[in-house]
Design a protein around this motif. Structure first.
Motif, short mmCIF file in Angstrom:
data_model
loop_
_atom_site.label_atom_id
_atom_site.label_comp_id
_atom_site.label_asym_id
_atom_site.label_seq_id
_atom_site.Cartn_x
_atom_site.Cartn_y
_atom_site.Cartn_z
N GLU A 26 19.04 -7.19 -4.55
CA GLU A 26 19.13 -5.89 -5.03
C GLU A 26 20.27 -6.11 -6.30
O GLU A 26 20.60 -5.07 -6.69
N ILE A 69 -6.56 -0.35 10.55
CA ILE A 69 -5.95 -1.29 9.56
C ILE A 69 -6.94 -2.29 8.93
O ILE A 69 -6.95 -2.75 7.78
N GLU A 97 0.35 -12.79 3.94
CA GLU A 97 1.48 -12.77 4.53
C GLU A 97 1.25 -12.33 6.10
O GLU A 97 0.90 -11.38 6.31
N TYR A 108 14.67 -4.89 -5.77
CA TYR A 108 14.81 -3.91 -6.65
C TYR A 108 15.71 -4.19 -7.75
O TYR A 108 15.69 -3.88 -9.08
N SER A 159 -2.03 -7.80 9.23
CA SER A 159 -1.44 -7.43 10.68
C SER A 159 -2.30 -8.07 11.46
O SER A 159 -3.28 -8.79 11.71
N TYR A 165 4.71 6.27 2.70
CA TYR A 165 5.05 4.98 2.54
C TYR A 165 4.57 4.41 3.97
O TYR A 165 4.28 4.86 4.87
N PRO A 166 4.21 3.19 3.78
CA PRO A 166 3.52 2.30 4.92
C PRO A 166 4.22 2.15 6.20
O PRO A 166 3.50 2.34 7.18
N ASP A 167 5.17 2.43 6.19
CA ASP A 167 6.13 2.59 7.79
C ASP A 167 5.56 3.84 8.52
O ASP A 167 5.68 3.80 9.55
N GLU A 197 13.49 -11.97 0.04
CA GLU A 197 13.05 -10.66 -0.34
C GLU A 197 14.37 -9.73 -0.48
O GLU A 197 15.35 -9.92 0.51
N GLY A 198 14.27 -8.63 -1.12
CA GLY A 198 15.41 -7.60 -0.93
C GLY A 198 16.57 -8.03 -2.00
O GLY A 198 17.58 -7.62 -1.37
N GLN A 233 14.71 -9.29 4.16
CA GLN A 233 15.67 -8.38 3.24
C GLN A 233 16.66 -8.32 3.94
O GLN A 233 18.08 -8.23 3.35
N ILE A 290 1.12 2.69 8.70
CA ILE A 290 0.83 1.09 9.27
C ILE A 290 0.70 0.90 10.66
O ILE A 290 -0.29 0.39 11.18
N VAL A 304 0.76 -1.18 0.04
CA VAL A 304 -0.08 0.07 0.03
C VAL A 304 0.87 1.28 -0.01
O VAL A 304 2.12 1.43 0.62
N ARG A 305 0.32 2.40 -0.60
CA ARG A 305 0.97 3.56 -0.46
C ARG A 305 -0.08 4.57 -0.45
O ARG A 305 -1.24 4.43 -0.85
N ASN A 311 -0.40 -8.53 2.61
CA ASN A 311 0.01 -8.51 3.98
C ASN A 311 -1.11 -8.24 5.03
O ASN A 311 -2.02 -7.41 4.87
N ASP A 357 6.22 -13.98 6.94
CA ASP A 357 6.90 -12.76 6.34
C ASP A 357 8.17 -12.35 7.53
O ASP A 357 8.06 -12.72 8.57
P1 C2E Z 1 7.00 -6.27 3.76
O1 C2E Z 1 5.82 -6.82 3.61
O2 C2E Z 1 8.31 -7.17 4.22
O3 C2E Z 1 7.21 -5.95 2.26
C1 C2E Z 1 8.56 -5.58 1.64
C2 C2E Z 1 9.26 -4.20 1.90
O4 C2E Z 1 10.59 -4.41 1.23
C3 C2E Z 1 8.51 -3.51 0.87
O5 C2E Z 1 8.66 -2.07 1.54
C4 C2E Z 1 9.39 -3.23 -0.18
O6 C2E Z 1 9.31 -2.15 -1.27
C5 C2E Z 1 10.66 -3.50 0.15
N1 C2E Z 1 11.57 -3.96 -0.86
C6 C2E Z 1 11.40 -4.94 -1.88
N2 C2E Z 1 12.65 -5.26 -2.42
C7 C2E Z 1 13.36 -4.48 -1.91
C8 C2E Z 1 14.84 -4.38 -2.25
O7 C2E Z 1 15.26 -5.11 -3.17
N3 C2E Z 1 15.67 -3.44 -1.46
C9 C2E Z 1 14.94 -2.81 -0.31
N4 C2E Z 1 15.78 -2.00 0.34
N5 C2E Z 1 13.61 -2.71 0.03
C10 C2E Z 1 12.85 -3.82 -0.94
P2 C2E Z 1 7.16 -1.16 1.73
O8 C2E Z 1 6.30 -1.20 0.43
O9 C2E Z 1 7.77 0.12 2.15
O10 C2E Z 1 6.59 -1.81 2.97
C11 C2E Z 1 7.17 -2.02 4.14
C12 C2E Z 1 6.22 -2.66 5.12
O11 C2E Z 1 5.12 -2.26 5.20
C13 C2E Z 1 5.97 -4.17 4.38
O12 C2E Z 1 6.93 -4.90 4.65
C14 C2E Z 1 4.82 -4.48 5.15
O13 C2E Z 1 4.99 -5.05 6.35
C15 C2E Z 1 4.07 -3.18 5.61
N6 C2E Z 1 3.07 -2.99 4.33
C16 C2E Z 1 2.95 -2.61 3.09
N7 C2E Z 1 1.69 -2.79 2.59
C17 C2E Z 1 0.95 -3.19 3.82
C18 C2E Z 1 -0.39 -3.59 3.50
O14 C2E Z 1 -1.29 -3.37 2.66
N8 C2E Z 1 -0.96 -3.97 4.68
C19 C2E Z 1 -0.13 -4.28 5.84
N9 C2E Z 1 -0.86 -4.88 6.97
N10 C2E Z 1 1.23 -3.98 5.87
C20 C2E Z 1 1.75 -3.41 4.66
#
Ligand code: C2E
Ligand code: MG
Ligand code: MG
Ligand code: MG
Length: 289
Positions: free
Chosen positions: A239, A87, A149, A258, A119, A73-75, A236-237, A203, A78, A62-63, A117, A179
């Motif tokens: 790069e 949520i 997840e 990425y 929660s 960003y979700p951080d 995941e992660g 990651q 969320i 989500v964004r 994802n 996850d």
């Molecule tokens: P997550 O579920 O572990 O998602 C993976 C996060 O790692 C995502 O960050 C993604 O953009 C990032 N990522 C993927 N590949 C790479 C890479 O190669 N390098 C780096 N540095 N980062 C990478 P994002 O989108 O900012 O989401 C962060 C966290 O927020 C997610 O971790 C998840 O826990 C939560 N989140 C995101 N969307 C949702 C949602 O719809 N619902 C809930 N409950 N949580 C969400």
């Protein structure tokens, strides 16, 4: 008196609210407004098979596209959404978006498993399986096209109730994934007790595994552990191409990162799939010269 924001999303007004609570109340109403005004956007990140490089699924992320503040960003929302119970509404919205995306991809002849994802609060919501099931029926998509997840810590609050919800979801035919594996508590105990199909290596262990020997050892052991438990293992992660090949050598099943693609608006996914060239093909081209 402290302001009480309970799980039913009802807010009790109290004149003694301190400043922080007032800010929280306005953030909660901002989030509700954002949902109504369609400011949340579903981004997607492709998941690939590591042995063939084939596209096989995606993670929905989500964004919040705020009209003034730009992309959030979700951080940044969320954790607060979890504390307040908002949520649940956001998760339902993501699940609905992912069901629509599944319907649209199917129309293009694309078969993809969609990960969403969940929660802690979602796991305590015993109506979630029935609600999701109704949604899938509405969009005429199959439960087996979805993976949910969860994190180890999200189960800790109330493991008995969480397990009931997870069993309900799993019985529908939805895949479950752990996850950020390796960062929580009791990894191994939960791995044994939960009805999971997939394990996602966090990651933080993957990103630098080509230079950090300890990380590489953790990743290798986790892949073996997952396989021994009959689970598919996702990294995941990713790069860099070096990490991709290292994971291939270790027998990791799937990856996202990425190096292959950053998360993108769902509307761009079909274009991305059309131009995606798996690393193996690139290497074969080079080595056949
Ligand atoms: P997550 O579920 O572990 O998602 C993976 C996060 O790692 C995502 O960050 C993604 O953009 C990032 N990522 C993927 N590949 C790479 C890479 O190669 N390098 C780096 N540095 N980062 C990478 P994002 O989108 O900012 O989401 C962060 C966290 O927020 C997610 O971790 C998840 O826990 C939560 N989140 C995101 N969307 C949702 C949602 O719809 N619902 C809930 N409950 N949580 C969400
Ligand atoms: Mg995730
Ligand atoms: Mg993750
Ligand atoms: Mg993570």
């Amino acid at each position: 008196y402290a302001a009480k924001i309970n799980s039913n999303e009802a807010v009790l007004y109290d004149p003694a609210l301190d400043k922080a609570s007032q800010q929280n109340l306005s953030l909660l109403s901002e989030l509700r407004r954002a949902l109504e005004c369609n400011e949340f956007k579903m981004f997607v990140q492709p998941k690939l098979r590591i042995d063939t490089g084939e596209f096989i699924g995606l993670e929905a992320l989500v964004r919040w596209e705020h009209p003034e503040k730009g992309m959030i960003y979700p951080d940044q929302f969320i954790p607060f959404s979890e504390q307040t119970g908002f949520i649940r509404a956001l998760t339902r919205w993501m699940l609905e978006q992912s069901a629509m995306l599944c319907r649209d991809l199917t129309a293009y002849g694309i078969n993809a498993k969609i990960s969403v994802n969940l929660s802690t609060r979602d796991l305590l919501d015993q109506n979630l399986p029935a609600k999701f099931s109704a949604m899938l029926a509405r969009y005429a998509v199959s439960a087996s096209s979805f993976c949910l997840e969860i994190t180890e810590s999200s189960i800790m609050d109330d493991p008995v109730r969480a397990l009931l919800t997870l069993d309900g979801l799993h019985a529908m035919g939805v895949d479950l994934s752990i996850d950020d594996f390796g960062t929580g508590y009791s990894s191994l105990a939960y791995l044994k007790r939960l009805p999971v199909d997939e394990l996602k290596i966090d990651q933080s262990f993957v990103m630098n595994m080509e230079s950090d020997i300890e990380d590489a050892k953790i990743v290798r052991s986790t892949i073996d552990l997952g396989h021994n438990m009959g689970l598919r293992v996702v990294a995941e992660g990713i790069e860099s191409e070096a990490v991709w090949w290292l994971l291939a050598k270790m027998g990791c099943d799937q990856g996202q990162g990425y190096f292959m693609s950053r998360p993108m608006p769902a509307a761009q996914l079909i274009g991305w799939i059309a131009q995606w060239v798996p690393p193996r093909m690139k290497r074969d081209t080079v080595s056949s010269k």
